[in-house]
Scaffold this motif. Sequence first.
Motif, PDB file in Angstrom:
ATOM      1  N   ALA A  57       0.847  -1.188   0.000  1.00 51.68           N
ATOM      2  CA  ALA A  57       0.000   0.000   0.000  1.00 51.68           C
ATOM      3  C   ALA A  57       0.887   1.244   0.000  1.00 51.68           C
ATOM      4  CB  ALA A  57      -0.908  -0.004   1.225  1.00 51.68           C
ATOM      5  N   ARG A  58       0.367   2.319  -0.573  1.00 50.70           N
ATOM      6  CA  ARG A  58       1.091   3.586  -0.635  1.00 50.70           C
ATOM      7  C   ARG A  58       0.414   4.621   0.260  1.00 50.70           C
ATOM      8  NH1 ARG A  58       0.839   4.038  -7.199  1.00 50.70           N
ATOM      9  NH2 ARG A  58       2.023   2.139  -7.743  1.00 50.70           N
ATOM     10  N   PRO A  59       1.140   5.630   0.676  1.00 51.55           N
ATOM     11  CA  PRO A  59       0.545   6.642   1.567  1.00 51.55           C
ATOM     12  C   PRO A  59      -0.641   7.382   0.960  1.00 51.55           C
ATOM     13  CG  PRO A  59       2.941   6.805   1.578  1.00 51.55           C
ATOM     14  CD  PRO A  59       2.585   5.845   0.489  1.00 51.55           C
ATOM     15  N   ASP A  60      -0.679   7.498  -0.383  1.00 54.02           N
ATOM     16  CA  ASP A  60      -1.793   8.230  -0.995  1.00 54.02           C
ATOM     17  C   ASP A  60      -2.909   7.313  -1.488  1.00 54.02           C
ATOM     18  OD1 ASP A  60      -0.321   7.152  -3.077  1.00 54.02           O
ATOM     19  OD2 ASP A  60      -0.381   8.951  -4.339  1.00 54.02           O
ATOM     20  N   ASP A  61      -2.870   6.033  -1.095  1.00 59.46           N
ATOM     21  CA  ASP A  61      -3.964   5.113  -1.409  1.00 59.46           C
ATOM     22  C   ASP A  61      -5.190   5.417  -0.555  1.00 59.46           C
ATOM     23  OD1 ASP A  61      -2.441   3.601  -3.205  1.00 59.46           O
ATOM     24  OD2 ASP A  61      -2.067   1.972  -1.780  1.00 59.46           O
ATOM     25  N   THR A  62      -6.364   5.084  -1.104  1.00 57.91           N
ATOM     26  CA  THR A  62      -7.606   5.033  -0.326  1.00 57.91           C
ATOM     27  C   THR A  62      -8.235   3.673  -0.572  1.00 57.91           C
ATOM     28  OG1 THR A  62      -7.941   7.417  -0.613  1.00 57.91           O
ATOM     29  CG2 THR A  62      -9.841   6.109   0.111  1.00 57.91           C
ATOM     30  N   TRP A  63      -8.483   2.943   0.495  1.00 58.19           N
ATOM     31  CA  TRP A  63      -9.009   1.585   0.415  1.00 58.19           C
ATOM     32  C   TRP A  63     -10.435   1.532   0.959  1.00 58.19           C
ATOM     33  CZ3 TRP A  63      -5.875  -3.147  -0.251  1.00 58.19           C
ATOM     34  CH2 TRP A  63      -4.537  -2.884  -0.593  1.00 58.19           C
ATOM     35  N   VAL A  64     -11.255   0.686   0.358  1.00 52.71           N
ATOM     36  CA  VAL A  64     -12.516   0.261   0.971  1.00 52.71           C
ATOM     37  C   VAL A  64     -12.383  -1.223   1.247  1.00 52.71           C
ATOM     38  CG1 VAL A  64     -14.963  -0.208   0.584  1.00 52.71           C
ATOM     39  CG2 VAL A  64     -14.025   2.055   0.057  1.00 52.71           C
ATOM     40  N   LEU A  65     -12.553  -1.567   2.505  1.00 57.66           N
ATOM     41  CA  LEU A  65     -12.390  -2.938   2.975  1.00 57.66           C
ATOM     42  C   LEU A  65     -13.698  -3.420   3.588  1.00 57.66           C
ATOM     43  CD1 LEU A  65      -8.985  -2.378   4.805  1.00 57.66           C
ATOM     44  CD2 LEU A  65      -9.282  -3.466   2.576  1.00 57.66           C
ATOM     45  N   SER A  66     -13.956  -4.719   3.453  1.00 56.24           N
ATOM     46  CA  SER A  66     -15.182  -5.277   4.033  1.00 56.24           C
ATOM     47  C   SER A  66     -15.165  -6.777   3.864  1.00 56.24           C
ATOM     48  CB  SER A  66     -16.429  -4.729   3.313  1.00 56.24           C
ATOM     49  OG  SER A  66     -16.480  -5.246   1.980  1.00 56.24           O
ATOM     50  N   TYR A  67     -16.032  -7.450   4.607  1.00 59.87           N
ATOM     51  CA  TYR A  67     -16.427  -8.797   4.239  1.00 59.87           C
ATOM     52  C   TYR A  67     -17.391  -8.628   3.056  1.00 59.87           C
ATOM     53  CZ  TYR A  67     -17.868 -13.629   4.518  1.00 59.87           C
ATOM     54  OH  TYR A  67     -18.097 -14.948   4.207  1.00 59.87           O
ATOM     55  N   PRO A  68     -17.402  -9.588   2.091  1.00 58.56           N
ATOM     56  CA  PRO A  68     -18.262  -9.414   0.914  1.00 58.56           C
ATOM     57  C   PRO A  68     -19.723  -9.121   1.254  1.00 58.56           C
ATOM     58  CG  PRO A  68     -16.818 -11.295   0.610  1.00 58.56           C
ATOM     59  CD  PRO A  68     -16.618 -10.832   2.017  1.00 58.56           C
ATOM     60  N   ARG A  69     -20.343  -8.326   0.401  1.00 53.64           N
ATOM     61  CA  ARG A  69     -21.774  -8.005   0.438  1.00 53.64           C
ATOM     62  C   ARG A  69     -22.185  -7.245   1.692  1.00 53.64           C
ATOM     63  NH1 ARG A  69     -22.562  -7.522  -4.378  1.00 53.64           N
ATOM     64  NH2 ARG A  69     -24.825  -7.740  -4.164  1.00 53.64           N
ATOM     65  N   SER A  70     -21.277  -6.406   2.154  1.00 55.32           N
ATOM     66  CA  SER A  70     -21.545  -5.597   3.341  1.00 55.32           C
ATOM     67  C   SER A  70     -21.863  -4.147   2.996  1.00 55.32           C
ATOM     68  CB  SER A  70     -20.336  -5.642   4.292  1.00 55.32           C
ATOM     69  OG  SER A  70     -20.113  -6.946   4.757  1.00 55.32           O
ATOM     70  N   GLY A  71     -22.061  -3.871   1.707  1.00 57.28           N
ATOM     71  CA  GLY A  71     -22.274  -2.506   1.255  1.00 57.28           C
ATOM     72  C   GLY A  71     -21.040  -1.943   0.581  1.00 57.28           C
ATOM     73  N   THR A  72     -20.193  -2.837   0.080  1.00 63.36           N
ATOM     74  CA  THR A  72     -18.896  -2.442  -0.463  1.00 63.36           C
ATOM     75  C   THR A  72     -19.035  -1.516  -1.662  1.00 63.36           C
ATOM     76  OG1 THR A  72     -18.285  -4.729   0.097  1.00 63.36           O
ATOM     77  CG2 THR A  72     -16.620  -3.366  -0.985  1.00 63.36           C
ATOM     78  N   THR A  73     -19.851  -1.897  -2.653  1.00 62.13           N
ATOM     79  CA  THR A  73     -19.976  -1.105  -3.876  1.00 62.13           C
ATOM     80  C   THR A  73     -20.528   0.282  -3.569  1.00 62.13           C
ATOM     81  OG1 THR A  73     -20.357  -3.145  -5.124  1.00 62.13           O
ATOM     82  CG2 THR A  73     -20.961  -1.077  -6.199  1.00 62.13           C
ATOM     83  N   TRP A  74     -21.527   0.336  -2.726  1.00 62.39           N
ATOM     84  CA  TRP A  74     -22.121   1.606  -2.304  1.00 62.39           C
ATOM     85  C   TRP A  74     -21.062   2.498  -1.664  1.00 62.39           C
ATOM     86  CZ3 TRP A  74     -26.471   2.132   1.908  1.00 62.39           C
ATOM     87  CH2 TRP A  74     -27.303   3.229   1.588  1.00 62.39           C
ATOM     88  N   THR A  75     -20.266   1.892  -0.767  1.00 60.13           N
ATOM     89  CA  THR A  75     -19.221   2.639  -0.079  1.00 60.13           C
ATOM     90  C   THR A  75     -18.133   3.095  -1.041  1.00 60.13           C
ATOM     91  OG1 THR A  75     -19.668   1.318   1.905  1.00 60.13           O
ATOM     92  CG2 THR A  75     -17.621   2.574   1.878  1.00 60.13           C
ATOM     93  N   GLY A 147      -0.552   7.142  -8.598  1.00 60.55           N
ATOM     94  CA  GLY A 147      -1.397   7.548  -7.485  1.00 60.55           C
ATOM     95  C   GLY A 147      -2.166   8.825  -7.800  1.00 60.55           C
ATOM     96  N   PRO A 148      -3.145   9.138  -7.004  1.00 64.02           N
ATOM     97  CA  PRO A 148      -3.634   8.327  -5.890  1.00 64.02           C
ATOM     98  C   PRO A 148      -4.489   7.159  -6.375  1.00 64.02           C
ATOM     99  CG  PRO A 148      -4.948  10.322  -6.092  1.00 64.02           C
ATOM    100  CD  PRO A 148      -3.833  10.443  -7.095  1.00 64.02           C
ATOM    101  N   ARG A 149      -4.287   5.994  -5.759  1.00 63.21           N
ATOM    102  CA  ARG A 149      -5.033   4.802  -6.133  1.00 63.21           C
ATOM    103  C   ARG A 149      -6.213   4.601  -5.182  1.00 63.21           C
ATOM    104  NH1 ARG A 149      -0.344   0.275  -5.989  1.00 63.21           N
ATOM    105  NH2 ARG A 149      -0.467   0.941  -3.810  1.00 63.21           N
ATOM    106  N   PHE A 150      -7.292   4.020  -5.738  1.00 60.89           N
ATOM    107  CA  PHE A 150      -8.450   3.618  -4.944  1.00 60.89           C
ATOM    108  C   PHE A 150      -8.572   2.107  -5.092  1.00 60.89           C
ATOM    109  CE2 PHE A 150      -8.911   8.030  -5.833  1.00 60.89           C
ATOM    110  CZ  PHE A 150      -9.466   8.555  -4.685  1.00 60.89           C
ATOM    111  N   ILE A 151      -8.610   1.394  -3.965  1.00 55.25           N
ATOM    112  CA  ILE A 151      -8.492  -0.063  -3.990  1.00 55.25           C
ATOM    113  C   ILE A 151      -9.590  -0.687  -3.142  1.00 55.25           C
ATOM    114  CG2 ILE A 151      -6.982  -2.031  -3.517  1.00 55.25           C
ATOM    115  CD1 ILE A 151      -4.596  -0.048  -3.667  1.00 55.25           C
TER     116      ILE A 151
END
Length: 342
Positions: A57-75, A147-151
């Motif tokens: 990971a890089r300092p300018d990354d932004t991650w969305v993390l979750s267990y599947p189907r927890s609202g990931t796409t919306w977030t 960057g910045p990456r969204f992951i």
Amino acid sequence: MTQPKMPDYRALDDATTEEMLRDFTGERTGWVQVGPEKWFFPHRYTEQGQGFYNFKARPDDTWVLSYPRSGTTWTQELVWLVANDLDFETAKSRLLAERFPFLEFSMFNHPELTEEFLEQNAGDEARQALVRAVTVPGYEVLDKMPGPRFIKSHFPFSLLPNILESGAKMVYVARNPKDVAVSWYNLNKAFKTQGYQGDFAKFWRYFRDDLTPWSPYWKHLNQAWSNRNHKNVLFIFYEQMQTDLAGVIRKVADFLGKSYDAEQIQRLVEHLDVKSFRDNPMINGQELKDCGIIRPEAEFVRKGKSGGWRDHFAPELEAEANDWIKRNLVDFEFPLSNNNWL
């Protein structure tokens, strides 16, 4: 420099594998359980796991993390727009999967199934290119991205060992496991890469027994909850997004160092409305339907509500699920009164 070695793994036992290969027709080889937590993944993890484990990971990354189907796409869509100054024009013209790549989807593309997709799309170079693209491990794709990456990732924190020290921003979203299970069941039926053939009651037992990918659910949640006070982690609940989306948007904006007025926030609330989501080809998986990875009749974005589990849980199953939740919440301090998990 020597790279850290990914945790040891073992193959799922033969009897369970035989049964699951009948129920999940997208996987052709089997599954493995990784580390002492027994994280559950398809067999391709044995080929790609080291690359994911060593991904930086890089300092300018932004991650969305979750267990599947927890609202990931919306977030993801919320986070991307907040971070990118509400650039609706790009959001409406560029696929979310391109703006916000999914780190580990390649694990779910068995080579035999990929060949079937290529044959199915013979003569259409664009669709064949997409079929090939989703087989490329995300660490190869993202390493080349500026960057910045969204992951997006469903990996637990322990399988992303450098992320907390990287300086990256991480938004983790959690959801009532009964709603997670129903949505996860529908996705496993919809995606041919999973190809689930059974009924919901059986799927629930696979989920409960930590035999669906990225499980165990509670250990996944616990690792995130334990890091909720880290300066670069924002822990949110899907149920809060349902009841106070504007408030969650403000919270995410503050976390990402952004500020928007009430009118801008309202415009984002309207963009994130589930009806708009369902009809938005940049978000709803239409490109995956076109090439046959998602069944054409399936809905990647479904009802987008809490409590839909009531349509799938018979009374006995509901009682079992509630007992399972209560037992596993002993070590948590979730504000359940606000989130209606029971």
